[in-house]
Design an enzyme around this catalytic site. Structure first.
Site, PDB file in Angstrom:
ATOM      1  N   TYR A 149      -1.120  -0.528  11.098  1.00 28.42           N
ATOM      2  CA  TYR A 149      -1.929   0.522  10.481  1.00 28.42           C
ATOM      3  C   TYR A 149      -2.546   1.412  11.552  1.00 28.42           C
ATOM      4  O   TYR A 149      -2.453   2.643  11.500  1.00 28.42           O
ATOM      5  CB  TYR A 149      -3.021  -0.103   9.602  1.00 28.42           C
ATOM      6  N   LYS A 153      -1.639   5.380  12.356  1.00 28.04           N
ATOM      7  CA  LYS A 153      -2.694   6.396  12.344  1.00 28.04           C
ATOM      8  C   LYS A 153      -2.826   7.071  13.710  1.00 28.04           C
ATOM      9  O   LYS A 153      -3.107   8.272  13.791  1.00 28.04           O
ATOM     10  CB  LYS A 153      -4.025   5.769  11.920  1.00 28.04           C
TER      11      LYS A 153
END
Length: 252
Positions: A149, A153
């Protein structure tokens, strides 16, 4: 001919808040999400409250045919899209090695390849018109060594920084919005125990979006809502990676 702002993941959380605040500015909207019933409920509420035109586009962004329909709308010349908010996303509750490969690849698609595809399509018309805005909802996790994640990002933050530099002189602002913990459905869907996060670390969705839109107006490439998360992001970028990784293990 009227322009539109497209928001993905528009029925909940930051996406729903973006839709509300943009409608309050008088912008017409295109709301994108999987659940057609929730989409129409959201659209109806916005129309009744703000009186702006709202299109709904029910699409599963893991489905290639649905993604193509969204891309076609972004490329349309009638009621063109002058602003794109890439907000759709979710987290995976398990560690990388414990997740199924398909889950990790889908996760990568929703946070990276799909936003890149939508941005590419939106840029065609925006650059031709000499004006446009793209918001990529990222996370302060992108400044830390934390799971796929955070890695995804980080990629969107770097893309947004580069794209803002590349296209700002041609009238298109591209910005990564990097919140921390926000009171939305995001963590509930992961089954996360939110009580483990100190109360001071939680942000309000309305404040996150409001500050993000102000930074967008200012032409910023990266927006980190709240002073406390600006400080945390600074520490994350400058402290030893081993320390940051331990601290970020509990983060979004």
């Amino acid at each position: 001919m009227a322009d539109r702002a497209m928001v993905t993941g528009a029925t909940a959380g930051l996406g729903a808040e973006f839709a509300d605040q943009l409608a309050a500015q008088g912008r017409g909207l295109i709301l994108v999400a999987r659940n057609a019933v929730r989409l129409e409920e959201k659209a109806s509420g916005i129309r009744n409250r703000w009186g702006v035109p709202v299109e709904v586009l029910a699409a599963d962004l893991h489905n290639d045919d649905d993604v193509r329909r969204v891309l076609d709308r972004l490329r349309a010349g009638t009621d063109p899209v002058s602003m794109l908010v890439n907000n759709a996303g979710y987290g995976l509750p398990k560690s990388f090695e414990a997740n199924a490969l398909e889950d990790e690849l889908n996760h990568a698609a929703i946070h990276l390849t799909v936003p890149l595809a939508l941005s590419h399509a939106a840029l065609q018309g925006m650059l031709a018109r000499g004006a446009g805005r793209i918001v990529n909802v990222a996370s302060v996790a992108g400044f830390t060594p934390r799971s796929t994640y955070g890695a995804l990002k980080a990629a969107m933050i770097n893309f947004s920084r580069w794209a803002n530099f590349a296209y700002a002189d041609r009238g298109v602002v591209v910005m990564a919005l990097c919140p921390g913990f926000v009171h939305t459905e995001f963590h509930d869907r992961m089954g996360m125990d939110k009580s483990s996060v100190p109360r001071w670390m939680w942000l309000n969705a309305a404040e996150v979006v409001g500050e993000g839109l102000k930074d967008l107006d200012a032409g910023k490439a990266v927006s980190i809502p709240s002073r406390r998360y600006k400080v945390l992001a600074f520490i994350a970028r400058n402290a030893p990676s081993s320390l940051v990784a331990r601290l970020a293990a509990r983060g979004r």
